[in-house]
Each structure stands twice: as structure tokens, then as C-alpha cells.
Design a protein around this motif. Structure first.
Motif, PDB file in Angstrom:
ATOM      1  N   LEU A  48       0.836  -1.200   0.000  1.00 42.17           N
ATOM      2  CA  LEU A  48       0.000   0.000   0.000  1.00 42.17           C
ATOM      3  C   LEU A  48       0.873   1.253   0.000  1.00 42.17           C
ATOM      4  O   LEU A  48       0.641   2.191  -0.776  1.00 42.17           O
ATOM      5  CB  LEU A  48      -0.916   0.002   1.225  1.00 42.17           C
ATOM      6  N   LEU A  49       1.878   1.285   0.859  1.00 41.37           N
ATOM      7  CA  LEU A  49       2.772   2.447   0.918  1.00 41.37           C
ATOM      8  C   LEU A  49       3.502   2.632  -0.395  1.00 41.37           C
ATOM      9  O   LEU A  49       3.651   3.756  -0.889  1.00 41.37           O
ATOM     10  CB  LEU A  49       3.761   2.274   2.070  1.00 41.37           C
ATOM     11  N   GLN A  50       3.941   1.540  -1.000  1.00 39.98           N
ATOM     12  CA  GLN A  50       4.635   1.623  -2.289  1.00 39.98           C
ATOM     13  C   GLN A  50       3.734   2.218  -3.373  1.00 39.98           C
ATOM     14  O   GLN A  50       4.150   3.078  -4.155  1.00 39.98           O
ATOM     15  CB  GLN A  50       5.096   0.221  -2.699  1.00 39.98           C
ATOM     16  N   ILE A  51       2.488   1.800  -3.407  1.00 35.77           N
ATOM     17  CA  ILE A  51       1.536   2.318  -4.384  1.00 35.77           C
ATOM     18  C   ILE A  51       1.293   3.813  -4.180  1.00 35.77           C
ATOM     19  O   ILE A  51       1.239   4.587  -5.148  1.00 35.77           O
ATOM     20  CB  ILE A  51       0.209   1.530  -4.289  1.00 35.77           C
ATOM     21  N   MET A  52       1.160   4.216  -2.936  1.00 34.21           N
ATOM     22  CA  MET A  52       0.916   5.632  -2.644  1.00 34.21           C
ATOM     23  C   MET A  52       2.116   6.482  -3.060  1.00 34.21           C
ATOM     24  O   MET A  52       1.958   7.591  -3.586  1.00 34.21           O
ATOM     25  CB  MET A  52       0.604   5.805  -1.158  1.00 34.21           C
ATOM     26  N   LEU A  53       3.312   5.985  -2.842  1.00 37.37           N
ATOM     27  CA  LEU A  53       4.511   6.706  -3.258  1.00 37.37           C
ATOM     28  C   LEU A  53       4.576   6.812  -4.780  1.00 37.37           C
ATOM     29  O   LEU A  53       4.922   7.863  -5.334  1.00 37.37           O
ATOM     30  CB  LEU A  53       5.762   6.004  -2.720  1.00 37.37           C
ATOM     31  N   ASN A  54       4.227   5.735  -5.470  1.00 34.85           N
ATOM     32  CA  ASN A  54       4.294   5.735  -6.935  1.00 34.85           C
ATOM     33  C   ASN A  54       3.292   6.711  -7.548  1.00 34.85           C
ATOM     34  O   ASN A  54       3.454   7.142  -8.700  1.00 34.85           O
ATOM     35  CB  ASN A  54       4.049   4.324  -7.480  1.00 34.85           C
ATOM     36  N   ALA A  55       2.252   7.069  -6.796  1.00 34.18           N
ATOM     37  CA  ALA A  55       1.259   8.015  -7.306  1.00 34.18           C
ATOM     38  C   ALA A  55       1.781   9.454  -7.322  1.00 34.18           C
ATOM     39  O   ALA A  55       1.159  10.331  -7.932  1.00 34.18           O
ATOM     40  CB  ALA A  55      -0.018   7.937  -6.467  1.00 34.18           C
TER      41      ALA A  55
ATOM     42  N   TYR B  65       0.871   1.711  10.011  1.00 34.93           N
ATOM     43  CA  TYR B  65      -0.157   1.303   9.055  1.00 34.93           C
ATOM     44  C   TYR B  65      -1.515   1.909   9.413  1.00 34.93           C
ATOM     45  O   TYR B  65      -2.255   2.364   8.537  1.00 34.93           O
ATOM     46  CB  TYR B  65      -0.261  -0.226   9.020  1.00 34.93           C
ATOM     47  N   GLU B  66      -1.832   1.920  10.691  1.00 37.56           N
ATOM     48  CA  GLU B  66      -3.137   2.427  11.122  1.00 37.56           C
ATOM     49  C   GLU B  66      -3.307   3.906  10.757  1.00 37.56           C
ATOM     50  O   GLU B  66      -4.393   4.331  10.344  1.00 37.56           O
ATOM     51  CB  GLU B  66      -3.290   2.231  12.632  1.00 37.56           C
ATOM     52  N   SER B  67      -2.244   4.677  10.879  1.00 32.34           N
ATOM     53  CA  SER B  67      -2.293   6.090  10.500  1.00 32.34           C
ATOM     54  C   SER B  67      -2.384   6.244   8.987  1.00 32.34           C
ATOM     55  O   SER B  67      -3.103   7.113   8.480  1.00 32.34           O
ATOM     56  CB  SER B  67      -1.048   6.820  11.020  1.00 32.34           C
ATOM     57  N   LEU B  68      -1.662   5.399   8.267  1.00 35.12           N
ATOM     58  CA  LEU B  68      -1.690   5.454   6.810  1.00 35.12           C
ATOM     59  C   LEU B  68      -3.088   5.170   6.278  1.00 35.12           C
ATOM     60  O   LEU B  68      -3.556   5.816   5.340  1.00 35.12           O
ATOM     61  CB  LEU B  68      -0.697   4.433   6.238  1.00 35.12           C
ATOM     62  N   ALA B  69      -3.777   4.198   6.894  1.00 37.68           N
ATOM     63  CA  ALA B  69      -5.117   3.821   6.438  1.00 37.68           C
ATOM     64  C   ALA B  69      -6.176   4.838   6.844  1.00 37.68           C
ATOM     65  O   ALA B  69      -7.114   5.107   6.087  1.00 37.68           O
ATOM     66  CB  ALA B  69      -5.480   2.440   6.986  1.00 37.68           C
ATOM     67  N   SER B  70      -6.037   5.414   8.039  1.00 36.62           N
ATOM     68  CA  SER B  70      -7.077   6.314   8.550  1.00 36.62           C
ATOM     69  C   SER B  70      -6.836   7.776   8.180  1.00 36.62           C
ATOM     70  O   SER B  70      -7.785   8.545   8.015  1.00 36.62           O
ATOM     71  CB  SER B  70      -7.185   6.178  10.067  1.00 36.62           C
ATOM     72  N   LYS B  71      -5.567   8.167   8.052  1.00 42.16           N
ATOM     73  CA  LYS B  71      -5.218   9.560   7.729  1.00 42.16           C
ATOM     74  C   LYS B  71      -4.142   9.582   6.647  1.00 42.16           C
ATOM     75  O   LYS B  71      -3.003  10.000   6.892  1.00 42.16           O
ATOM     76  CB  LYS B  71      -4.730  10.289   8.981  1.00 42.16           C
ATOM     77  N   PRO B  72      -4.500   9.111   5.442  1.00 43.45           N
ATOM     78  CA  PRO B  72      -3.478   8.996   4.386  1.00 43.45           C
ATOM     79  C   PRO B  72      -2.829  10.321   4.018  1.00 43.45           C
ATOM     80  O   PRO B  72      -1.624  10.371   3.780  1.00 43.45           O
ATOM     81  CB  PRO B  72      -4.246   8.384   3.211  1.00 43.45           C
ATOM     82  N   GLU B  73      -3.612  11.392   3.969  1.00 42.85           N
ATOM     83  CA  GLU B  73      -3.043  12.689   3.589  1.00 42.85           C
ATOM     84  C   GLU B  73      -2.010  13.141   4.616  1.00 42.85           C
ATOM     85  O   GLU B  73      -0.906  13.576   4.256  1.00 42.85           O
ATOM     86  CB  GLU B  73      -4.152  13.736   3.466  1.00 42.85           C
TER      87      GLU B  73
ATOM     88  N   SER C  74      -7.513  -5.906  -1.741  1.00 44.46           N
ATOM     89  CA  SER C  74      -7.900  -4.653  -1.090  1.00 44.46           C
ATOM     90  C   SER C  74      -7.196  -3.445  -1.691  1.00 44.46           C
ATOM     91  O   SER C  74      -7.673  -2.319  -1.579  1.00 44.46           O
ATOM     92  CB  SER C  74      -7.602  -4.722   0.412  1.00 44.46           C
ATOM     93  N   LEU C  75      -6.066  -3.688  -2.370  1.00 49.62           N
ATOM     94  CA  LEU C  75      -5.326  -2.583  -2.980  1.00 49.62           C
ATOM     95  C   LEU C  75      -6.037  -2.023  -4.205  1.00 49.62           C
ATOM     96  O   LEU C  75      -5.701  -0.940  -4.679  1.00 49.62           O
ATOM     97  CB  LEU C  75      -3.915  -3.040  -3.376  1.00 49.62           C
ATOM     98  N   LEU C  76      -6.994  -2.764  -4.726  1.00 54.18           N
ATOM     99  CA  LEU C  76      -7.757  -2.294  -5.879  1.00 54.18           C
ATOM    100  C   LEU C  76      -8.930  -1.418  -5.454  1.00 54.18           C
ATOM    101  O   LEU C  76      -9.687  -0.943  -6.286  1.00 54.18           O
ATOM    102  CB  LEU C  76      -8.257  -3.495  -6.697  1.00 54.18           C
ATOM    103  N   GLN C  77      -9.076  -1.209  -4.148  1.00 52.69           N
ATOM    104  CA  GLN C  77     -10.130  -0.368  -3.596  1.00 52.69           C
ATOM    105  C   GLN C  77      -9.528   0.944  -3.075  1.00 52.69           C
ATOM    106  O   GLN C  77      -8.321   1.040  -2.852  1.00 52.69           O
ATOM    107  CB  GLN C  77     -10.840  -1.094  -2.447  1.00 52.69           C
ATOM    108  N   PRO C  78     -10.346   1.972  -2.886  1.00 55.20           N
ATOM    109  CA  PRO C  78      -9.837   3.196  -2.250  1.00 55.20           C
ATOM    110  C   PRO C  78      -9.250   2.888  -0.872  1.00 55.20           C
ATOM    111  O   PRO C  78      -9.651   1.911  -0.223  1.00 55.20           O
ATOM    112  CB  PRO C  78     -11.087   4.079  -2.140  1.00 55.20           C
ATOM    113  N   ILE C  79      -8.317   3.701  -0.414  1.00 55.53           N
ATOM    114  CA  ILE C  79      -7.683   3.499   0.885  1.00 55.53           C
ATOM    115  C   ILE C  79      -8.754   3.499   1.974  1.00 55.53           C
ATOM    116  O   ILE C  79      -9.612   4.382   2.023  1.00 55.53           O
ATOM    117  CB  ILE C  79      -6.646   4.603   1.152  1.00 55.53           C
TER     118      ILE C  79
END
Length: 264
Positions: free
Chosen positions: A14-21, A186-194, A237-242
Motif C-alpha cells: 500500500l505504501l509503495q503504491i501511494m509513493l508511486n502516485a 499502518y493504522e495512520s496510513l489507512a485512517s489519515k493517508p493525507e 484490497s489494494l484495488l479499492q480506495p484506501i
């Protein structure tokens, strides 16, 4: 070159995908070629046509690279050949990463991610002295629940022990090189991605991009085409919104005795 590290099933992908964006970051799907091919090519000082052909042959033997990066051997070889007099192994790795970048992307940083990198941190630090490392940590009980869900029969004591061991290896490197490591939960990344990505971008010296938090669903074309049941079980789950759907799932997925063993 930079790296995402962490225990398996902790949100590393998940973190890798967010970085690649991010418009300035290239972070391809997981591969192991940097450490797999280092024993063969890491000490080459003068690259020849033969070396490059052999490297291109060997890199495409790695299934994750071959199936998910969607590059051609001819493209990689044609790019590396004219540069052979300047090549070093670290530079060669970066060039391969650059080839993954979509046309028009202004690349400033590369990110590589593979959970097994926790075994090779000193080597990666030496090979890429400019590298920064993002360590993602997940609640040990949710990590165990994820393993049980995906890999079925797993011993609670074994899973808990490995969680401690893996994170201890990474924490030991943080003590040595604190300025090169950032911890993300991970919990912060999922709940507060920005919020999490703003901290990450500050660490990397890049401006935050909203795409990191809201344009991750289609960031890897090869993922969207992987409809095999096993892939969907691992990464569906990675194919869904965070979202936070897997935060706290241990409360329903783990037996009380498993939690007790893990805490012990």
C-alpha cells in the motif's frame, strides 16, 4: 534510490503504491532483482556487451519483475548498451527503475520495496549511500490476523516471534542511521493517508501531492489485470480506495489463546 521496509502483511505494498502516485516518484511493483543479482553483478567494474546481455537474461528470470513490470528485454538491453562504459551496478539498477516510469513523469526519486529487504539493510545502505528508508509498522495482532486470512494455518507463537525479530532488525539500523529512516504506522496510513503522506514527503524533500491519497486505485496497470483468485486474496484490497477495513480485525479473527501467546 530509496526503500520501503517492514514485516510482510504490514502495508508495504500500500505504501509503495501511494509513493508511486506522486508525480516525482517511481516506485514499481515488488521485485527482488537488486539483491538477487548483486552477487553476480555487484562487483563488475567494467561492463561489457556480454555482461549486459547476461544481466538482461537474468533479470527476466525473476517472475515478479517479468510479470508485473511489463518491460521488454529488448528495451532494457537497448537502453543499457550505449551506457556500458559509464555503468556501475547502482546506476544500472536506477536505469531499470527509470524505464518503468510512465512517459512525461518528472522523476526525482526511486523507491524499491520487498519485505525480505530487512535481511539486507546494511548492504543496501552501503550500495546506495544516499538512500532513505521508510519503515511501516502494523499492530502485531492485525499482522497475525492478516497472515491467518491469507496463508491459512499459521502458528501464533511463530508469527509473533517473527514480528518482533523483523522489527528489531530494522530498529537496530535506525539507531545507527536515524536520519535515513522514517517510521510510518499502518493504522495512520489507512485512517489519515493525507497526513501520513505529508510527513513522508517532508522526509523526502518533496512537495505533497494529493494523488498520493486519492489516485492509488489504478496506479499499477498490471495489478488491475491480475484477476487470479490467489492474487485477489493477497492484494485485492489494494484495488479499492484506501480504507480502514483491516484495522482491528484481530478482535474477530484471533482466538483469545492466540492473543495470549502473542503477548507472551
Amino acid at each position: 534510490m530509496n526503500f520501503v521496509v517492514g514485516k510482510e502483511r504490514s502495508g508495504t505494498t500500500l505504501l509503495q503504491i501511494m509513493l508511486n502516485a506522486h508525480p516525482n516518484i517511481v516506485a514499481p511493483p515488488e521485485s527482488r532483482f537488486i539483491v538477487l543479482l548483486y552477487p553476480l553483478y555487484g562487483h563488475v567494474r567494467k561492463w561489457t556487451e556480454r555482461n549486459i546481455r547476461d544481466f538482461c537474461r537474468d533479470i527476466f528470470k525473476e517472475p515478479l519483475f517479468r510479470n508485473r513490470w511489463r518491460l521488454s528485454k529488448e528495451e532494457v538491453e537497448a537502453t543499457l548498451m550505449p551506457l556500458r562504459e559509464r555503468l556501475t551496478y547502482p546506476l544500472l539498477c536506477k536505469i531499470v527503475f527509470y524505464l518503468f516510469a510512465p512517459e512525461g513523469k518528472e522523476v526525482k526519486l526511486f523507491f524499491d520495496k520487498n519485505p525480505v529487504y530487512y535481511y539486507f539493510l546494511p548492504e543496501l545502505e552501503k550500495l546506495f549511500p544516499e538512500a532513505k528508508f521508510m519503515h511501516i509498522v502494523r499492530d502485531y495482532r492485525d499482522n497475525m490476523a492478516s497472515h491467518k486470512r491469507v496463508f491459512k494455518l499459521q502458528d501464533a507463537g511463530d508469527l509473533a516471534y517473527k514480528w518482533v525479530k523483523v522489527n528489531s532488525l530494522i530498529e537496530a539500523r535506525k539507531k545507527e542511521l536515524a536520519s535515513r529512516y522514517l517510521t510510518i504506522k499502518y493504522e495512520s496510513l489507512a485512517s489519515k493517508p493525507e497526513e501520513s503522506m505529508k510527513v513522508a514527503c517532508s522526509f523526502l524533500g518533496l512537495p505533497y501531492s494529493e494523488s498520493m491519497s486519492n489516485q492509488t486505485k489504478n496506479v499499477y496497470p498490471s495489478f488491475n489485470e491480475m484477476n487470479k483468485p490467489r492474487f485477489l486474496e493477497l492484494h485485492g484490497s489494494l484495488l479499492q480506495p484506501i480504507n480502514t477495513s483491516h484495522v482491528g480485525e484481530w478482535k474477530e479473527k484471533l482466538k483469545p489463546e492466540e492473543v495470549a501467546v502473542a503477548e507472551a
